[in-house]
Design a protein around this motif. Structure first.
Motif, short mmCIF file in Angstrom:
data_model
loop_
_atom_site.label_atom_id
_atom_site.label_comp_id
_atom_site.label_asym_id
_atom_site.label_seq_id
_atom_site.Cartn_x
_atom_site.Cartn_y
_atom_site.Cartn_z
N HIS A 639 36.72 -12.20 -34.11
CA HIS A 639 37.64 -13.11 -34.79
C HIS A 639 37.07 -13.53 -36.15
CE1 HIS A 639 34.82 -15.86 -32.67
NE2 HIS A 639 34.95 -16.60 -33.76
N ASP A 652 50.45 -18.49 -34.27
CA ASP A 652 49.77 -18.32 -32.99
C ASP A 652 49.17 -19.66 -32.53
OD1 ASP A 652 48.10 -17.66 -30.87
OD2 ASP A 652 46.67 -16.54 -32.11
N GLU A 654 47.03 -20.39 -30.26
CA GLU A 654 45.59 -20.33 -30.03
C GLU A 654 44.84 -20.41 -31.36
OE1 GLU A 654 43.41 -17.75 -26.91
OE2 GLU A 654 43.29 -16.60 -28.79
N TYR A 655 45.32 -19.72 -32.37
CA TYR A 655 44.74 -19.80 -33.71
C TYR A 655 44.85 -21.21 -34.26
CZ TYR A 655 44.82 -19.16 -38.86
OH TYR A 655 44.64 -19.29 -40.21
N THR A 662 42.57 -13.74 -35.11
CA THR A 662 42.35 -12.40 -34.58
C THR A 662 43.57 -11.53 -34.87
OG1 THR A 662 43.35 -12.75 -32.40
CG2 THR A 662 41.05 -13.45 -32.68
N LYS A 664 45.35 -10.37 -32.68
CA LYS A 664 46.36 -10.80 -31.73
C LYS A 664 47.20 -11.97 -32.27
CE LYS A 664 45.13 -7.83 -28.56
NZ LYS A 664 44.71 -8.24 -27.23
N SER A 665 46.71 -12.62 -33.34
CA SER A 665 47.53 -13.65 -33.99
C SER A 665 48.75 -13.01 -34.63
CB SER A 665 46.71 -14.41 -35.03
OG SER A 665 45.61 -15.06 -34.45
N TYR A 668 51.24 -12.16 -31.85
CA TYR A 668 52.08 -13.31 -31.44
C TYR A 668 53.23 -13.49 -32.44
CZ TYR A 668 53.62 -17.96 -30.13
OH TYR A 668 54.39 -19.04 -29.74
N ASP A 742 47.31 -16.90 -24.17
CA ASP A 742 45.94 -16.44 -24.41
C ASP A 742 45.98 -15.09 -25.11
OD1 ASP A 742 44.85 -18.68 -23.15
OD2 ASP A 742 44.94 -17.72 -21.18
N SER A 743 45.24 -14.98 -26.20
CA SER A 743 45.30 -13.75 -27.00
C SER A 743 44.82 -12.53 -26.22
CB SER A 743 44.47 -13.92 -28.26
OG SER A 743 43.12 -14.20 -27.96
N ARG A 746 47.55 -10.49 -24.66
CA ARG A 746 48.55 -9.83 -25.51
C ARG A 746 48.16 -8.38 -25.73
NH1 ARG A 746 47.77 -14.50 -29.94
NH2 ARG A 746 48.31 -16.27 -28.60
#
Length: 831
Positions: A639, A652, A654-655, A662, A664-665, A668, A742-743, A746
C-alpha cells in the motif's frame, strides 16, 4: 497575540452594542394562488395566506389567459388550488422597505400539473431563469415542493415571471415574499483559505440544505421564519465516529451570543453531534464528516451553527472545523462567546469542484485544555446563483464593519479598533513580504531549496525530468482554441476549463487549461504529465502534449467525441446506451485500469475512478482519464500511505479510515461505477428529504437490493427489457465483489475484466453455468469447455500480467483480450 484577543473582544462588544432593533415578522406577502378565500395554514402560526383574487393590495398579477384548477382530493387546503399560465405571466408586488427578502415558491405536483415545465425569473435576478419544475419534481405525491430564495430587493415594483417552456404551461400554488431581519445575510464573508468574497447581496441565494445536526426535524411552526430543518443522519459519512449529545433542556442564551432567534431557532441549538471518543486524550482518529451533494463548480454561502452544550466547563473544548478538505479553522467557543449554552454562527463562501460534493468536518484540537472532542449544531448551504462578478482578494485582517449608531461611542470604538488593526496589519505585513516573494518561486514553477529559487522564464519549461518532445508552444494552443474562446468550452473541472481545439497539423484535441498564474494544481499537472508520457493503452486517454510557459499549465489530450460516460447515463437528453454498449464500455475501462495496475513498473493507482473520468470516443470506446491524483505503488509494498483524496461516493471506505491506498481502492471505486451504469442514477442523492435513507448511497442501496434478491427493481428502466438475467446476475456479482468492505476480499482488476467479458458473453449467448457445475442441462461441448477454462481465473491473468509488466512501453495492443480468448474458445456467438 494579546492585541488580537483584545481586538476580538472589542469587536464582539461592539456587535452587541450595535445589535439591530427588534424584528417583527411581516404579515405580507402570503399568497394563496388561484383562490378567492383566505387560508390559515398549519405550520404557519398567526399567518394567513390570502387568495390572490381578493388580495387587498399592493399586489397585481396576470389574469388574462390564466386559469384556476382545483383539486379537493389534496388534504392541505393551501394546495387545493393553483393558478395556471399558458403564456409568460407575473405576480407584481409593491415593496415599501428595501432589504433581504425570503421568497418561497410552493408547488404541489398533482396529476393535473404533472407535465408542466417552466421557468421562474425576476427582472433583476436573471439567474432564476434556469429554475424548472419537471414532472419528477417530487418523489412523494402527497408532499409539496417548496423552493426558497433570498433576494436583495429595493423599494418599488418587484415582479416574478412564470414562463412556460415551449407548448407546456406554468403553475403556482402559493407564494411567500417577506422581509428578513436586518443584517440577516452579510455582503462580505471569508472565502477559504485566505480570501474574502464581496457582493453576496448582488446575487440570488437558493437554499439547498438546512440541517438540524444531531436533532429531529424542525417544522415551520417551531421556527421563527417558518423554515424547515431536516436531520443530518443521511449526510454523515461515518456514523460510528459521531454520537448525538444529550439534548439541552435550557433555552439557548441568545442575549450573550452573536445571533438572534431569527438566525436559527432554539431547537437547533439545543441538540448537537459530537465525536464518539472518550475525550480523555488527543485521539488519533478520523474526523466527523458530513457530505452534501451540491452543484458542480459553483459558489455556496455556508453558515455553520454552534452552541456549547457538550462541555462541562467554560473553555474546556477547542476543536477544528474543516471545509471541503482544503481549509481548517480553530474553533474556541470560550474566545467567541465566553459562556456555555451561548449560540454563535460562522459564515463562509465555499467553492464546489467538479465532483459536486461538499464536505464539512469537525475534529479535535491538541490545543484543547482537557476534553478532546468537537461538536456541531447546524448547517445551512445556499447556492450563489449565476456567474460571479465580484472581486475576490486576499483577506489581510479579521476586521468586521458594523453600522455606527452613536457618534460618541461609535467614534471612540472605531478609533480604538483602527489603531489596533493598524498595529496588527503592520506586524503581519512584515511577515507576509517573505511569504509572497517565496510564492513566486515555489507556488507554480516547481520550487528549489536554493535561496534564489527557480523563477520561470517566458518560453522555457521548468517542469523537471519530463519528455520535452511533448511541449506545445503557447502560441499554437492560443491559435488552436481561438484564444480560448468561451464558445469552445466543452467542460469545466476543478483544474480549469476544457476547450475543443484544432492544432496546426489538423488534429482535433481537448485542451485543459488551469487558471493562469494561480499556482493551484501544479502537483496534479506534474503527475498527469509524468504518467501519461510513459504509458500508452487503447483504453487510456492519450496525452498529446503540454504547455508550461507564461505562468500557464495546459494539458492537451486526444479529443473524445462522445464526452463522459455519465453524460449518457442520467440527467441527459442524449440517447440511452444499450446494455451491450454499457458492458463494452465497462470492459474497456476495466482493461485500462488493469494495465495501470499491472502494466507499469511498480503499478499505478488511479485514485479517482468515476463515470466523469471515463470518456467515450466517436465509436463509444471507453478510455480512462484524469490522472492528476494518481499514485505510483512502490515496489514490494502492499500500500501507499497518503492523505485522503478522491470523490465522495466512490471513495474506498478502508482507504478513508486507514489512509492506506492500494490497487483495491480503485477496484472499490469501479464497483460503484458498475452500479451507476446499471441503475443510471447518481452515487449520492442527499438533497431529496423524501428519499429513504438506505437509498441515499448507491453502493449501500445496490448491495442491499442484491442481497435481498431485488436487483431487478434498481435496473435502469430504459434497458430493463433487454438484459439477459444471467448476464445481469454475473454483472451484479462482479459489482458486489468489488464493493467488499475489506480490500483483501476484492478481486483484482484482471479478474473484474474477465468477469465482465463473461457477462457480455452471457448476454450474447443467453446461457449460464457455474464453475464446477455438473452437466445436467443441454449444453454444447464448447460451453463445457469454457466452464473448464473458467475455473482457474488467475491462470490466464498471470500469463498476461507477466507480459504487461515487462516494461513501461508495453501498449497492450498485441496482447489477446479476454474477448479474444472467448473467441478462441468458439462459444456460439462470442465475438
Amino acid at each position: 497575540m494579546q492585541m488580537e484577543k483584545l481586538l476580538l473582544f472589542l469587536l464582539l462588544f461592539f456587535s452587541i452594542l450595535l445589535s439591530p432593533a427588534a424584528y417583527t415578522p411581516p404579515d405580507h406577502f402570503f399568497i394563496n394562488c388561484g383562490s378567492d378565500t383566505n387560508t390559515n395554514v398549519s405550520g404557519y402560526p398567526n399567518r394567513t395566506f390570502i387568495g390572490d383574487l381578493i388580495y387587498p393590495g399592493p399586489l397585481s398579477f396576470t389574469k388574462q389567459k390564466s386559469k384556476v384548477i382545483t383539486n379537493s382530493q389534496i388534504s392541505d387546503v393551501l394546495y387545493q388550488t393553483a393558478r395556471v399560465f399558458k403564456q409568460q405571466s407575473f405576480y407584481e408586488f409593491d415593496i415599501d422597505t428595501a432589504g433581504i427578502y425570503l421568497v418561497r415558491f410552493h408547488f404541489f405536483n398533482s396529476t393535473d400539473v404533472s407535465t408542466a415545465v417552466f421557468y421562474v425569473s425576476t427582472a433583476r435576478f436573471s439567474q432564476l431563469k434556469n429554475f424548472t419544475v419537471p414532472r419528477s419534481s417530487t418523489n412523494d405525491s402527497n408532499s409539496p415542493l417548496i423552493d426558497e430564495f433570498l433576494l436583495n430587493i429595493t423599494q418599488g415594483k418587484f415582479s416574478i415571471y412564470f414562463t412556460p417552456h415551449g407548448s407546456s404551461f406554468a403553475f403556482i400554488n402559493a407564494l411567500e415574499v417577506f422581509l428578513a431581519p436586518a443584517n440577516f445575510i452579510p455582503d462580505k464573508v471569508p472565502t477559504p483559505p485566505n480570501k474574502s468574497y464581496s457582493g453576496i447581496l448582488s446575487h440570488a441565494l437558493q437554499t439547498i440544505y438546512r440541517i438540524n445536526v444531531g436533532g429531529e426535524k424542525v417544522t415551520p411552526d417551531n421556527d421563527t421564519l417558518w423554515r424547515t430543518w431536516i436531520p443530518d443522519d443521511k449526510f454523515l459519512y461515518n456514523s460510528s465516529m459521531a454520537k448525538k449529545s444529550t439534548p439541552s433542556s435550557a433555552r439557548p442564551n441568545y442575549e450573550k451570543g452573536n445571533v438572534t432567534v431569527y438566525i436559527a431557532p432554539a431547537p437547533v441549538y439545543k441538540t448537537a453531534i459530537e465525536m464518539n471518543t472518550n475525550g480523555s486524550n488527543y485521539p488519533d482518529t478520523s474526523n466527523v464528516t458530513w457530505s452534501f451533494n451540491v452543484s458542480k463548480n459553483s459558489r455556496h454561502f455556508v453558515r455553520v451553527h454552534f452552541c456549547n452544550i457538550v462541555g462541562k466547563s467554560v473553555g474546556s473544548i477547542i476543536f477544528n472545523l474543516y471545509l471541503n478538505g482544503n481549509y481548517s479553522r480553530k474553533i474556541d467557543p470560550h474566545e467567541i462567546v465566553g459562556e456555555l449554552g451561548v449560540p454563535f454562527c460562522l459564515d463562509f463562501v465555499v467553492d464546489s469542484d467538479e465532483s459536486g460534493a461538499m464536505n464539512i468536518s469537525i475534529g479535535p484540537s491538541k490545543d484543547s485544555l482537557d476534553t478532546y472532542t468537537a461538536f456541531l449544531n447546524g448547517v445551512e448551504i445556499m447556492e450563489i446563483m449565476g456567474e460571479s462578478s465580484v472581486v475576490i482578494k486576499p483577506d489581510k485582517s479579521t476586521k468586521t464593519v458594523f453600522p455606527v449608531v452613536g457618534p460618541v461611542v461609535g467614534g471612540l470604538l472605531v478609533c480604538v479598533l483602527a489603531v489596533g488593526l493598524f498595529i496588527v496589519l503592520k506586524k503581519r505585513k512584515r511577515t507576509s513580504v517573505k511569504t509572497s516573494v517565496w510564492s513566486l518561486f515555489s507556488g507554480h514553477g516547481g520550487g528549489s531549496s536554493d535561496s534564489k529559487g527557480t523563477y520561470r522564464t517566458i518560453n522555457v519549461s521548468q517542469v523537471p525530468n519530463l519528455n520535452l518532445s511533448l511541449i506545445i508552444p503557447f502560441t499554437e494552443i492560443q491559435s488552436a482554441t481561438k484564444n480560448f474562446d468561451e464558445k469552445l468550452v466543452i467542460g469545466r473541472g476543478g483544474f480549469g476549463n476544457v476547450y475543443r481545439g484544432i492544432l496546426k497539423n489538423g488534429l482535433t484535441v481537448a485542451v485543459k487549461r488551469s487558471q493562469p498564474g494561480s499556482g493551484q494544481g501544479f502537483d496534479e499537472f506534474l503527475t498527469e504529465i509524468m504518467i501519461l508520457s510513459k504509458i500508452r493503452h487503447r483504453h487510456l486517454v492519450s496525452l498529446i502534449g503540454y504547455c508550461d510557459e507564461r505562468f500557464e499549465m495546459i494539458l492537451v489530450y486526444e479529443f473524445m467525441e462522445k464526452g463522459t460516460l455519465r453524460d449518457h447515463l442520467y440527467n441527459t437528453d442524449l440517447p440511452f446506451l444499450s446494455w451491450k454498449q454499457r458492458l463494452e464500455i465497462c470492459i474497456g475501462a476495466a482493461s485500462g485500469l488493469n494495465y495501470l495496475h499491472k502494466g507499469s513498473t511498480g503499478g499505478i493507482i488511479h485514485r479517482d475512478i468515476k463515470t466523469t473520468n471515463i470518456l467515450l470516443d466517436e465509436n463509444f470506446n471507453a478510455k480512462v482519464a484524469d490522472f492528476g491524483l494518481s499514485k505510483s505503488a512502490p515496489l514490494n509494498e502492499t500500500h501507499v500511505n497518503t492523505g485522503i483524496k478522491g470523490t465522495f461516493g466512490y471513495l474506498d471506505p478502508e482507504y478513508f479510515q486507514t489512509q492506506q491506498l492500494t490497487e483495491k481502492s480503485d477496484v472499490y471505486s469501479f464497483g460503484v461505477v458498475l452500479l451507476e451504469v446499471l441503475c443510471a442514477r447518481p452515487v449520492i442523492i442527499s438533497r431529496d428529504p423524501q428519499l429513504p435513507m438506505e437509498q441515499v448511497n448507491l453502493a449501500e442501496w445496490g448491495l442491499l437490493c442484491h442481497r435481498k434478491g431485488l436487483l431487478d427493481t434498481i435496473v435502469d428502466p430504459s434497458i430493463k427489457g433487454e438484459i439477459n438475467l444471467n448476464s445481469l446476475r454475473k454483472f451484479a456479482e462482479t459489482a458486489e465483489k468489488c464493493l467488499q468492505e475489506d480490500s483483501v476480499d476484492r478481486p483484482s482488476m484482471g479478474d473484474v475484466l474477465w468477469d465482465l467479458e463473461y457477462a457480455l458473453q452471457l448476454q450474447q449467448t443467453g446461457l449460464y453455468r457455474e464453475p464446477h457445475e455438473d452437466s445436467t442441462i443441454e449444453a454444447t461441448s464448447d460451453l463445457q469447455m469454457i466452464n473448464v477454462q473458467r475455473l482457474p481465473s488467475h491462470s490466464l491473468q498471470i500469463e498476461r500480467d507477466e507480459l504487461l509488466i515487462l516494461g513501461e512501453s508495453i501498449t497492450d495492443e498485441s496482447l489477446p483480450s479476454a474477448s479474444e480468448v472467448f473467441s478462441q474458445l468458439r462459444i456460439n456467438n462470442a465475438r
